[in-house]
Design a protein around this motif. Structure first.
Motif, PDB file in Angstrom:
ATOM      1  N   ASN A   9       0.859  -1.186   0.000  1.00 35.43           N
ATOM      2  CA  ASN A   9       0.000   0.000   0.000  1.00 35.43           C
ATOM      3  C   ASN A   9       0.891   1.231   0.000  1.00 35.43           C
ATOM      4  O   ASN A   9       1.773   1.361   0.853  1.00 35.43           O
ATOM      5  CB  ASN A   9      -0.884   0.032   1.250  1.00 35.43           C
ATOM      6  CG  ASN A   9      -2.061  -0.878   1.124  1.00 35.43           C
ATOM      7  OD1 ASN A   9      -2.949  -0.642   0.315  1.00 35.43           O
ATOM      8  ND2 ASN A   9      -2.077  -1.946   1.921  1.00 35.43           N
ATOM      9  N   ILE A  10       0.638   2.106  -0.953  1.00 37.23           N
ATOM     10  CA  ILE A  10       1.417   3.333  -1.092  1.00 37.23           C
ATOM     11  C   ILE A  10       0.450   4.508  -1.075  1.00 37.23           C
ATOM     12  O   ILE A  10      -0.503   4.542  -1.850  1.00 37.23           O
ATOM     13  CB  ILE A  10       2.213   3.349  -2.409  1.00 37.23           C
ATOM     14  CG1 ILE A  10       3.137   2.128  -2.481  1.00 37.23           C
ATOM     15  CG2 ILE A  10       2.997   4.647  -2.569  1.00 37.23           C
ATOM     16  CD1 ILE A  10       2.831   1.201  -3.594  1.00 37.23           C
ATOM     17  N   LYS A  11       0.685   5.452  -0.197  1.00 35.62           N
ATOM     18  CA  LYS A  11      -0.139   6.658  -0.114  1.00 35.62           C
ATOM     19  C   LYS A  11       0.741   7.845  -0.493  1.00 35.62           C
ATOM     20  O   LYS A  11       1.692   8.190   0.220  1.00 35.62           O
ATOM     21  CB  LYS A  11      -0.686   6.810   1.302  1.00 35.62           C
ATOM     22  CG  LYS A  11      -1.541   8.015   1.518  1.00 35.62           C
ATOM     23  CD  LYS A  11      -2.926   7.827   0.962  1.00 35.62           C
ATOM     24  CE  LYS A  11      -3.780   9.009   1.389  1.00 35.62           C
ATOM     25  NZ  LYS A  11      -5.162   8.835   1.158  1.00 35.62           N
ATOM     26  N   ALA A  12       0.421   8.439  -1.633  1.00 34.55           N
ATOM     27  CA  ALA A  12       1.181   9.601  -2.102  1.00 34.55           C
ATOM     28  C   ALA A  12       0.710  10.857  -1.390  1.00 34.55           C
ATOM     29  O   ALA A  12      -0.451  10.960  -0.972  1.00 34.55           O
ATOM     30  CB  ALA A  12       0.980   9.769  -3.607  1.00 34.55           C
ATOM     31  N   ASN A  46     -10.243   4.089  -6.593  1.00 36.31           N
ATOM     32  CA  ASN A  46     -11.221   4.884  -7.342  1.00 36.31           C
ATOM     33  C   ASN A  46     -11.692   6.117  -6.579  1.00 36.31           C
ATOM     34  O   ASN A  46     -12.044   7.124  -7.190  1.00 36.31           O
ATOM     35  CB  ASN A  46     -12.437   4.030  -7.704  1.00 36.31           C
ATOM     36  CG  ASN A  46     -12.091   2.948  -8.698  1.00 36.31           C
ATOM     37  OD1 ASN A  46     -11.118   3.043  -9.442  1.00 36.31           O
ATOM     38  ND2 ASN A  46     -12.875   1.886  -8.707  1.00 36.31           N
ATOM     39  N   ASP A  47     -11.708   6.046  -5.252  1.00 35.17           N
ATOM     40  CA  ASP A  47     -12.190   7.157  -4.432  1.00 35.17           C
ATOM     41  C   ASP A  47     -11.070   8.035  -3.896  1.00 35.17           C
ATOM     42  O   ASP A  47     -11.314   9.179  -3.519  1.00 35.17           O
ATOM     43  CB  ASP A  47     -13.025   6.625  -3.265  1.00 35.17           C
ATOM     44  CG  ASP A  47     -14.307   5.958  -3.730  1.00 35.17           C
ATOM     45  OD1 ASP A  47     -14.899   6.432  -4.724  1.00 35.17           O
ATOM     46  OD2 ASP A  47     -14.698   4.948  -3.115  1.00 35.17           O
ATOM     47  N   ASP A  48      -9.872   7.485  -3.835  1.00 37.84           N
ATOM     48  CA  ASP A  48      -8.724   8.231  -3.309  1.00 37.84           C
ATOM     49  C   ASP A  48      -7.545   8.034  -4.253  1.00 37.84           C
ATOM     50  O   ASP A  48      -6.773   7.089  -4.104  1.00 37.84           O
ATOM     51  CB  ASP A  48      -8.377   7.735  -1.905  1.00 37.84           C
ATOM     52  CG  ASP A  48      -7.197   8.464  -1.304  1.00 37.84           C
ATOM     53  OD1 ASP A  48      -6.655   9.394  -1.936  1.00 37.84           O
ATOM     54  OD2 ASP A  48      -6.795   8.083  -0.182  1.00 37.84           O
ATOM     55  N   PRO A  49      -7.387   8.896  -5.242  1.00 36.96           N
ATOM     56  CA  PRO A  49      -6.333   8.710  -6.243  1.00 36.96           C
ATOM     57  C   PRO A  49      -4.912   8.726  -5.681  1.00 36.96           C
ATOM     58  O   PRO A  49      -3.977   8.320  -6.365  1.00 36.96           O
ATOM     59  CB  PRO A  49      -6.546   9.845  -7.233  1.00 36.96           C
ATOM     60  CG  PRO A  49      -7.591  10.719  -6.681  1.00 36.96           C
ATOM     61  CD  PRO A  49      -8.205  10.069  -5.497  1.00 36.96           C
ATOM     62  N   ALA A  50      -4.739   9.159  -4.448  1.00 41.79           N
ATOM     63  CA  ALA A  50      -3.406   9.149  -3.837  1.00 41.79           C
ATOM     64  C   ALA A  50      -3.033   7.781  -3.287  1.00 41.79           C
ATOM     65  O   ALA A  50      -1.896   7.562  -2.887  1.00 41.79           O
ATOM     66  CB  ALA A  50      -3.334  10.189  -2.720  1.00 41.79           C
ATOM     67  N   GLU A  85       3.584   9.629   1.501  1.00 38.21           N
ATOM     68  CA  GLU A  85       3.154   9.871   2.874  1.00 38.21           C
ATOM     69  C   GLU A  85       3.236   8.605   3.721  1.00 38.21           C
ATOM     70  O   GLU A  85       3.594   8.644   4.888  1.00 38.21           O
ATOM     71  CB  GLU A  85       1.706  10.378   2.836  1.00 38.21           C
ATOM     72  CG  GLU A  85       1.069  10.639   4.168  1.00 38.21           C
ATOM     73  CD  GLU A  85      -0.367  11.103   4.000  1.00 38.21           C
ATOM     74  OE1 GLU A  85      -1.220  10.634   4.773  1.00 38.21           O
ATOM     75  OE2 GLU A  85      -0.640  11.931   3.103  1.00 38.21           O
ATOM     76  N   GLU A  86       2.887   7.468   3.104  1.00 40.85           N
ATOM     77  CA  GLU A  86       2.816   6.217   3.860  1.00 40.85           C
ATOM     78  C   GLU A  86       3.100   5.042   2.936  1.00 40.85           C
ATOM     79  O   GLU A  86       2.669   5.027   1.783  1.00 40.85           O
ATOM     80  CB  GLU A  86       1.415   6.078   4.448  1.00 40.85           C
ATOM     81  CG  GLU A  86       1.217   4.900   5.357  1.00 40.85           C
ATOM     82  CD  GLU A  86      -0.201   4.865   5.914  1.00 40.85           C
ATOM     83  OE1 GLU A  86      -0.672   3.765   6.201  1.00 40.85           O
ATOM     84  OE2 GLU A  86      -0.829   5.935   6.048  1.00 40.85           O
TER      85      GLU A  86
END
Length: 96
Positions: A9-12, A46-50, A85-86
């Protein structure tokens, strides 16, 4: 022997989504050519492009670790140093 499944899981950062996506896409071709790579799929929420997710299957943990230390993974880390970010990585085994 079952494959090693990796879920990453990658959160930009919100202002770096396009950069992170383009850098993640660069990993695909060299990774699928690596020994032991069975599956390497990149997804974007789809709901959070980051939010990005890699779903991977490898023949062994050792081959996945070789991938993790590859030049293209190191290049990703350098290019996205202040853009992610994560990051969470899960090593899993299919049970059914």
């Amino acid at each position: 022997m079952p494959h090693l499944t990796i879920v990453a899981n990658i959160k930009a950062n919100a202002d770096k989504v396009d950069l992170v996506k383009s850098e993640l896409l660069k990993l695909i071709d060299p990774t699928v050519a690596e020994p032991g790579c069975v599956q390497y799929d990149l997804h974007q929420d789809n709901d959070d492009p980051a939010h990005f997710l890699f779903y991977e299957n490898w023949e062994s943990r050792e081959l996945w670790q070789m991938h993790s230390n590859s030049n293209h993974v190191k290049a990703l880390a350098a290019a996205t140093e202040d853009a992610i970010e994560e990051l969470s990585i899960y090593e899993m085994t299919k049970v059914h």
